[in-house]
Design a protein around this motif. Structure first.
Motif, PDB file in Angstrom:
ATOM      1  N   VAL A 133       9.279  -1.320  -3.174  1.00 62.81           N
ATOM      2  CA  VAL A 133       9.238  -1.489  -1.722  1.00 62.81           C
ATOM      3  C   VAL A 133      10.345  -0.698  -1.020  1.00 62.81           C
ATOM      4  O   VAL A 133      10.118  -0.059   0.019  1.00 62.81           O
ATOM      5  CB  VAL A 133       9.314  -2.987  -1.348  1.00 62.81           C
ATOM      6  N   THR A 134      11.555  -0.734  -1.572  1.00 59.41           N
ATOM      7  CA  THR A 134      12.657  -0.023  -0.920  1.00 59.41           C
ATOM      8  C   THR A 134      12.440   1.492  -0.941  1.00 59.41           C
ATOM      9  O   THR A 134      12.989   2.213  -0.096  1.00 59.41           O
ATOM     10  CB  THR A 134      14.008  -0.362  -1.582  1.00 59.41           C
ATOM     11  N   ASN A 135      11.634   1.983  -1.889  1.00 61.53           N
ATOM     12  CA  ASN A 135      11.328   3.422  -1.919  1.00 61.53           C
ATOM     13  C   ASN A 135      10.600   3.849  -0.651  1.00 61.53           C
ATOM     14  O   ASN A 135      10.852   4.930  -0.106  1.00 61.53           O
ATOM     15  CB  ASN A 135      10.451   3.764  -3.136  1.00 61.53           C
ATOM     16  N   ALA A 136       9.686   3.001  -0.190  1.00 59.99           N
ATOM     17  CA  ALA A 136       8.929   3.316   1.022  1.00 59.99           C
ATOM     18  C   ALA A 136       9.843   3.385   2.233  1.00 59.99           C
ATOM     19  O   ALA A 136       9.710   4.275   3.083  1.00 59.99           O
ATOM     20  CB  ALA A 136       7.829   2.269   1.243  1.00 59.99           C
ATOM     21  N   MET A 137      10.810   2.462   2.313  1.00 62.81           N
ATOM     22  CA  MET A 137      11.721   2.435   3.463  1.00 62.81           C
ATOM     23  C   MET A 137      12.678   3.622   3.462  1.00 62.81           C
ATOM     24  O   MET A 137      12.922   4.240   4.506  1.00 62.81           O
ATOM     25  CB  MET A 137      12.498   1.120   3.485  1.00 62.81           C
ATOM     26  N   SER A 138      13.222   3.943   2.295  1.00 65.45           N
ATOM     27  CA  SER A 138      14.150   5.078   2.235  1.00 65.45           C
ATOM     28  C   SER A 138      13.412   6.385   2.496  1.00 65.45           C
ATOM     29  O   SER A 138      13.922   7.264   3.214  1.00 65.45           O
ATOM     30  CB  SER A 138      14.853   5.127   0.866  1.00 65.45           C
ATOM     31  N   ALA A 139      12.203   6.516   1.946  1.00 69.29           N
ATOM     32  CA  ALA A 139      11.410   7.726   2.186  1.00 69.29           C
ATOM     33  C   ALA A 139      11.031   7.840   3.651  1.00 69.29           C
ATOM     34  O   ALA A 139      11.022   8.940   4.220  1.00 69.29           O
ATOM     35  CB  ALA A 139      10.149   7.708   1.313  1.00 69.29           C
ATOM     36  N   GLU A 183       0.834  -1.212   0.000  1.00 70.91           N
ATOM     37  CA  GLU A 183       0.000   0.000   0.000  1.00 70.91           C
ATOM     38  C   GLU A 183       0.865   1.256   0.000  1.00 70.91           C
ATOM     39  O   GLU A 183       0.496   2.275  -0.587  1.00 70.91           O
ATOM     40  CB  GLU A 183      -0.917   0.009   1.228  1.00 70.91           C
ATOM     41  N   LEU A 184       2.019   1.179   0.654  1.00 73.32           N
ATOM     42  CA  LEU A 184       2.874   2.361   0.797  1.00 73.32           C
ATOM     43  C   LEU A 184       3.891   2.516  -0.325  1.00 73.32           C
ATOM     44  O   LEU A 184       4.421   3.605  -0.543  1.00 73.32           O
ATOM     45  CB  LEU A 184       3.636   2.290   2.134  1.00 73.32           C
ATOM     46  N   SER A 185       4.162   1.435  -1.034  1.00 74.18           N
ATOM     47  CA  SER A 185       5.246   1.438  -2.018  1.00 74.18           C
ATOM     48  C   SER A 185       4.788   1.939  -3.382  1.00 74.18           C
ATOM     49  O   SER A 185       3.929   1.330  -4.023  1.00 74.18           O
ATOM     50  CB  SER A 185       5.821   0.025  -2.147  1.00 74.18           C
ATOM     51  N   LYS A 186       5.390   3.028  -3.805  1.00 68.98           N
ATOM     52  CA  LYS A 186       5.093   3.651  -5.100  1.00 68.98           C
ATOM     53  C   LYS A 186       6.417   3.967  -5.809  1.00 68.98           C
ATOM     54  O   LYS A 186       7.486   3.897  -5.198  1.00 68.98           O
ATOM     55  CB  LYS A 186       4.309   4.960  -4.893  1.00 68.98           C
ATOM     56  N   PRO A 187       6.370   4.339  -7.083  1.00 73.79           N
ATOM     57  CA  PRO A 187       7.595   4.795  -7.749  1.00 73.79           C
ATOM     58  C   PRO A 187       8.241   5.933  -6.965  1.00 73.79           C
ATOM     59  O   PRO A 187       7.553   6.677  -6.258  1.00 73.79           O
ATOM     60  CB  PRO A 187       7.085   5.264  -9.116  1.00 73.79           C
ATOM     61  N   ALA A 188       9.553   6.073  -7.076  1.00 75.14           N
ATOM     62  CA  ALA A 188      10.311   7.023  -6.256  1.00 75.14           C
ATOM     63  C   ALA A 188       9.720   8.426  -6.245  1.00 75.14           C
ATOM     64  O   ALA A 188       9.619   9.068  -5.191  1.00 75.14           O
ATOM     65  CB  ALA A 188      11.759   7.066  -6.737  1.00 75.14           C
ATOM     66  N   GLU A 189       9.285   8.906  -7.429  1.00 79.16           N
ATOM     67  CA  GLU A 189       8.781  10.281  -7.505  1.00 79.16           C
ATOM     68  C   GLU A 189       7.409  10.437  -6.827  1.00 79.16           C
ATOM     69  O   GLU A 189       6.974  11.561  -6.550  1.00 79.16           O
ATOM     70  CB  GLU A 189       8.693  10.726  -8.973  1.00 79.16           C
ATOM     71  N   GLU A 190       6.735   9.333  -6.538  1.00 72.83           N
ATOM     72  CA  GLU A 190       5.409   9.395  -5.918  1.00 72.83           C
ATOM     73  C   GLU A 190       5.424   9.001  -4.440  1.00 72.83           C
ATOM     74  O   GLU A 190       4.440   9.207  -3.730  1.00 72.83           O
ATOM     75  CB  GLU A 190       4.438   8.451  -6.653  1.00 72.83           C
ATOM     76  N   THR A 191       6.539   8.448  -3.983  1.00 70.28           N
ATOM     77  CA  THR A 191       6.572   7.861  -2.640  1.00 70.28           C
ATOM     78  C   THR A 191       6.342   8.883  -1.535  1.00 70.28           C
ATOM     79  O   THR A 191       5.579   8.647  -0.598  1.00 70.28           O
ATOM     80  CB  THR A 191       7.914   7.137  -2.402  1.00 70.28           C
ATOM     81  N   LYS A 192       7.002  10.026  -1.623  1.00 73.33           N
ATOM     82  CA  LYS A 192       6.860  11.044  -0.584  1.00 73.33           C
ATOM     83  C   LYS A 192       5.400  11.464  -0.424  1.00 73.33           C
ATOM     84  O   LYS A 192       4.884  11.555   0.704  1.00 73.33           O
ATOM     85  CB  LYS A 192       7.726  12.263  -0.912  1.00 73.33           C
ATOM     86  N   GLN A 193       4.732  11.698  -1.535  1.00 73.75           N
ATOM     87  CA  GLN A 193       3.326  12.088  -1.491  1.00 73.75           C
ATOM     88  C   GLN A 193       2.465  10.939  -0.974  1.00 73.75           C
ATOM     89  O   GLN A 193       1.502  11.149  -0.235  1.00 73.75           O
ATOM     90  CB  GLN A 193       2.856  12.500  -2.889  1.00 73.75           C
TER      91      GLN A 193
END
Length: 266
Positions: A168-174, A68-78
């Motif tokens: 998935v890793t985008n969510a963790m780094s964000a 649910e939380l994992s999106k492409p890098a440019e969308e993860t923060k939002q």
């Protein structure tokens, strides 16, 4: 599953080891000494089975949350900003995992007790009060032998999730970077809240390091130097979190970990 966390932590904190009884049974074997030891071990193993069952439940629910939380890098923060309730649940899980494993490190007798239990199991296998049978004990033995069993369970589930969802890793780094930003900007006045955020940040760092092939220390999207720098200068005790990054990470000792990061721990 989050509702079970306080109970699981209490069981770990209050865990009573069976070292003395087991030592007596080994040095002066008799029916009485071995039965005393095994009776005590049965109680301990029932507690360990709660830990193991919880870790298995964790492995089932985490992929649902991460997807649910994992999106492409440019969308993860939002995505994290739009999913505050899910982010809080993820932070709660990270806090629990780090807390459990930190306490587990101070309970070395837990794995010793389980080894004794497996040794005596065949001798008492006909008893009706045995909850953990030999086949299940084998899987649980691997769990008890690890110094950070909950993080291993969490990273195992996350790695499996990563195979299906490469974001998935985008969510963790964000998550790690967002926590760092909140701490640096002093968003919260409460020391306890800042400790909570710092632990979630550290958990996200460790989880990223366990599942990303290159780890968190070498050219990762996580501001790892910023994380370490903040923890070293924090106005509350962060010694255990720094130790977690150094000793519970997977890639810290890799040859490509920059010396500038290693030197920060000197």
């Amino acid at each position: 599953i989050l509702n079970q966390c306080p109970t699981v932590l209490t069981l770990l904190i209050e865990y009573k080891n069976c070292t003395k009884l087991c030592s007596t049974a080994m040095s002066s074997p008799s029916k009485e000494s071995e039965e005393k030891a095994f009776n005590a071990l049965l109680k301990s193993v029932k507690t360990v089975s709660v830990f193991y069952s919880f870790s298995q439940d964790l492995k089932k629910c985490v992929p649902v949350l991460l997807n649910e939380l994992s999106k492409p890098a440019e969308e993860t923060k939002q995505s994290l900003q739009d999913s505050q309730a899910l982010v809080k649940q993820f932070a709660n899980i990270l806090n629990f995992v780090l807390t459990f494993d930190q306490i587990r490190m101070m309970r070395p007798h837990l794995s010793n007790d389980f080894s004794y239990y497996r040794r005596y199991l065949s001798k008492f296998s006909t008893r009706d009060d045995i909850v953990v049978k030999a086949d299940e004990a084998s899987a649980m033995a691997l769990f008890t032998a690890r110094h950070c069993p909950m993080m291993v369970s969490l990273s195992s589930a996350t790695a499996a999730c990563l195979e299906q969802n490469h974001n998935v890793t985008n969510a963790m780094s964000a998550m790690a970077n967002a926590c760092l930003a909140m701490l640096k900007n002093k968003r919260f006045d409460s020391v306890e809240t800042n400790k909570y955020v710092a632990k979630a940040m550290t958990g996200a760092v460790i989880l990223f390091d366990h599942v990303d092939p290159n780890g968190v220390f070498y050219k990762s999207p996580v501001d790892i130097k910023g994380v370490i720098k903040f923890l070293k200068k924090a106005e509350f005790d962060t010694e255990s979190l720094l130790a977690t990054i150094r000793f519970s990470s997977k890639h810290f000792k890799d040859d490509n970990t920059p010396s500038s990061i290693v030197d920060m721990f000197q």
